[in-house]
Design a protein around this motif. Structure first.
Motif, PDB file in Angstrom:
ATOM      1  N   CYS A  68       0.840  -1.192   0.000  1.00  0.00           N
ATOM      2  CA  CYS A  68       0.000   0.000   0.000  1.00  0.00           C
ATOM      3  C   CYS A  68       0.880   1.248   0.000  1.00  0.00           C
ATOM      4  N   LEU A  69       0.260   2.376  -0.345  1.00  0.00           N
ATOM      5  CA  LEU A  69       0.900   3.692  -0.303  1.00  0.00           C
ATOM      6  C   LEU A  69       0.082   4.581   0.622  1.00  0.00           C
ATOM      7  N   ASP A  70       0.745   5.559   1.239  1.00  0.00           N
ATOM      8  CA  ASP A  70      -0.015   6.485   2.064  1.00  0.00           C
ATOM      9  C   ASP A  70      -0.690   7.525   1.172  1.00  0.00           C
ATOM     10  N   THR A  71      -1.461   8.418   1.784  1.00  0.00           N
ATOM     11  CA  THR A  71      -2.295   9.366   1.030  1.00  0.00           C
ATOM     12  C   THR A  71      -1.492  10.214   0.058  1.00  0.00           C
ATOM     13  N   ASN A  72      -0.286  10.613   0.441  1.00  0.00           N
ATOM     14  CA  ASN A  72       0.532  11.477  -0.416  1.00  0.00           C
ATOM     15  C   ASN A  72       1.553  10.710  -1.251  1.00  0.00           C
ATOM     16  N   ALA A  73       1.505   9.371  -1.184  1.00  0.00           N
ATOM     17  CA  ALA A  73       2.449   8.512  -1.917  1.00  0.00           C
ATOM     18  C   ALA A  73       3.904   8.810  -1.551  1.00  0.00           C
ATOM     19  N   LEU A  74       4.121   9.218  -0.312  1.00  0.00           N
ATOM     20  CA  LEU A  74       5.482   9.458   0.172  1.00  0.00           C
ATOM     21  C   LEU A  74       6.057   8.221   0.856  1.00  0.00           C
ATOM     22  N   TYR A  75       5.166   7.369   1.367  1.00  0.00           N
ATOM     23  CA  TYR A  75       5.585   6.150   2.057  1.00  0.00           C
ATOM     24  C   TYR A  75       4.855   4.949   1.477  1.00  0.00           C
ATOM     25  N   ALA A  76       5.527   3.800   1.534  1.00  0.00           N
ATOM     26  CA  ALA A  76       4.927   2.539   1.107  1.00  0.00           C
ATOM     27  C   ALA A  76       5.056   1.548   2.251  1.00  0.00           C
ATOM     28  N   ALA A  77       4.198   0.543   2.235  1.00  0.00           N
ATOM     29  CA  ALA A  77       4.299  -0.541   3.217  1.00  0.00           C
ATOM     30  C   ALA A  77       4.003  -1.856   2.518  1.00  0.00           C
ATOM     31  N   SER A  78       4.534  -2.951   3.089  1.00  0.00           N
ATOM     32  CA  SER A  78       4.334  -4.267   2.486  1.00  0.00           C
ATOM     33  C   SER A  78       4.309  -5.321   3.578  1.00  0.00           C
ATOM     34  N   GLY A  79       3.537  -6.389   3.341  1.00  0.00           N
ATOM     35  CA  GLY A  79       3.454  -7.502   4.278  1.00  0.00           C
ATOM     36  C   GLY A  79       3.884  -8.780   3.580  1.00  0.00           C
ATOM     37  N   SER A  80       4.642  -9.623   4.286  1.00  0.00           N
ATOM     38  CA  SER A  80       5.319 -10.722   3.608  1.00  0.00           C
ATOM     39  C   SER A  80       5.241 -12.046   4.363  1.00  0.00           C
ATOM     40  N   ALA A  81       5.532 -13.114   3.602  1.00  0.00           N
ATOM     41  CA  ALA A  81       5.651 -14.457   4.169  1.00  0.00           C
ATOM     42  C   ALA A  81       6.934 -14.624   4.980  1.00  0.00           C
ATOM     43  N   ASP A  82       7.805 -13.606   4.986  1.00  0.00           N
ATOM     44  CA  ASP A  82       9.018 -13.689   5.813  1.00  0.00           C
ATOM     45  C   ASP A  82       8.763 -13.232   7.256  1.00  0.00           C
ATOM     46  N   PHE A  83       7.464 -13.118   7.613  1.00  0.00           N
ATOM     47  CA  PHE A  83       7.033 -12.762   8.972  1.00  0.00           C
ATOM     48  C   PHE A  83       7.319 -11.303   9.316  1.00  0.00           C
ATOM     49  N   THR A  84       7.402 -10.442   8.309  1.00  0.00           N
ATOM     50  CA  THR A  84       7.592  -9.008   8.586  1.00  0.00           C
ATOM     51  C   THR A  84       6.627  -8.168   7.752  1.00  0.00           C
ATOM     52  N   ALA A  85       6.371  -6.965   8.266  1.00  0.00           N
ATOM     53  CA  ALA A  85       5.797  -5.882   7.461  1.00  0.00           C
ATOM     54  C   ALA A  85       6.876  -4.816   7.410  1.00  0.00           C
TER      55      ALA A  85
END
Length: 350
Positions: A68-85
């Motif tokens: 996902c991206l935040d409202t201003n597309a300045l930050y991104a986030a991701s969730g993974s099978a490696d047990f981290t976001a």
């Protein structure tokens, strides 16, 4: 007989494994952006209008299930099978923080004010991270009846919506009490849940059915049986008069919102369609598939000649469109391995 015009999509190459999640940013002063999650462990950022590759976020060691991206597309986030976001700087591609979990992270999303990151997954726990204090322990809501598949925020971040991988229905959580206040009943587990841009509707896909719910009163507004098993659905954001759905038949279906009649069917993918999302202006929509490609489809089918100017839009090609509005994003973005397949540490895809 009048010859039917065939939609020719922009085809975005670069992922070496199935594309399992797509997310469009809102329209920002610099345009709008598309981020994709793939089992190849490397989320990618693109110009949302042209599909041109901007950069790859590198650091996960397992399949990435959500992005996902935040409202201003300045930050991104991701969730993974490696047990981290992971939290990323969307301008440079740098990893800003890694949030450790005890099992696969299946879904993540920013709050409306971009101060929090919500995650869910195989642990059956909703976690809310304060991004102003990323090292602080998250708030945990642990009463989910099953493994969490999707999450979303509602009502100015006062309500959380979640669905489970193995149980039907969508649960609505009151953030103040941390309790489920209502369940929207569905026939099968919900694989896709989207809150409309104007906050009026919740769109859910649960295999055989696409449902539209009132996001304030929570009543069922529309329910349509699908021609095939669908995994994802998205409502057109500007007029709300059509929606798209994709699934196991490899096609992207377009339907009239008011009648449920199929008004279009786009063929081109070579594997099941795992995710579909409308661009924020409603002029196009993207689909991600088992075949590793993203396709961007225009609402008004463009001619073959127009689309020939964007034959691939992959990371191994030179950018063909001078996208001034994303120049500052391209500058300084840490270009990865240009989307080439890499040998990854093997982590469960499930």
């Amino acid at each position: 007989m009048e010859k039917k015009k065939v939609a020719v999509p922009l085809v975005c190459h670069g992922h070496s494994r199935p594309v399992v999640d797509l997310f469009y940013s809102p329209i920002t002063p610099d345009g709008f952006f598309l981020i994709s999650a793939s089992k190849d462990s490397s989320p990618m950022l693109r110009n949302g209008e042209t599909g041109d590759w901007i950069g790859t976020f590198e650091g996960h060691k397992g399949a990435v299930w959500s992005c996902c991206l935040d409202t201003n597309a300045l930050y991104a986030a991701s969730g993974s099978a490696d047990f981290t976001a992971k939290l990323w700087n969307a301008l440079t591609g740098d990893e800003l923080h890694s949030f450790d979990h005890k099992h696969i992270v299946r879904t993540c999303t920013f709050s409306e004010d971009a101060h929090c990151l919500l995650t869910g997954g195989f642990e059956k726990v909703l976690r809310i991270y304060d991004l102003n204090r990323p090292d602080a322990p998250p708030r945990e809501v642990d009463n989910s009846p099953g493994s969490i598949r999707t999450v979303a925020w509602l009502h100015s971040d006062q309500t959380i919506l979640s669905s489970c991988s193995d149980i039907g229905g969508v649960r609505l959580w009151d953030l103040r009490s941390g309790k489920i206040v209502q369940t929207l009943e569905t026939k099968s587990p919900v694989t896709s849940a989207e809150v409309s841009q104007d906050g009026r509707y919740i769109t859910t896909a649960d295999g055989s059915t696409v449902n539209f719910w009132d996001a304030n009163q929570f009543g069922l507004v529309k329910s349509y049986n699908m021609p095939c098993n669908v995994e994802s659905a998205s409502l057109e954001p500007k007029h709300g008069n059509k929606f798209v759905a994709g699934g196991e038949d490899m096609w992207v279906h377009v339907f009239d919102f008011h009648t449920g009649e199929q008004i279009g069917c786009n063929k081109g993918h070579h594997g099941p369609v795992h995710c579909v999302r409308f661009a924020p202006g409603g002029e196009s929509y993207a689909s991600g598939s088992e075949d590793g490609t993203i396709r961007i489809w225009q609402i008004s089918p463009a001619s073959q000649e127009e689309n020939d100017s964007h034959p691939g839009n992959g990371p191994t090609e030179k950018v063909k469109v001078s996208a001034d509005e994303v120049t500052h994003k391209i500058e300084g973005f840490h270009i990865g391995k240009e989307g080439n397949a890499k040998e990854k540490e093997k982590v469960s895809d499930t």
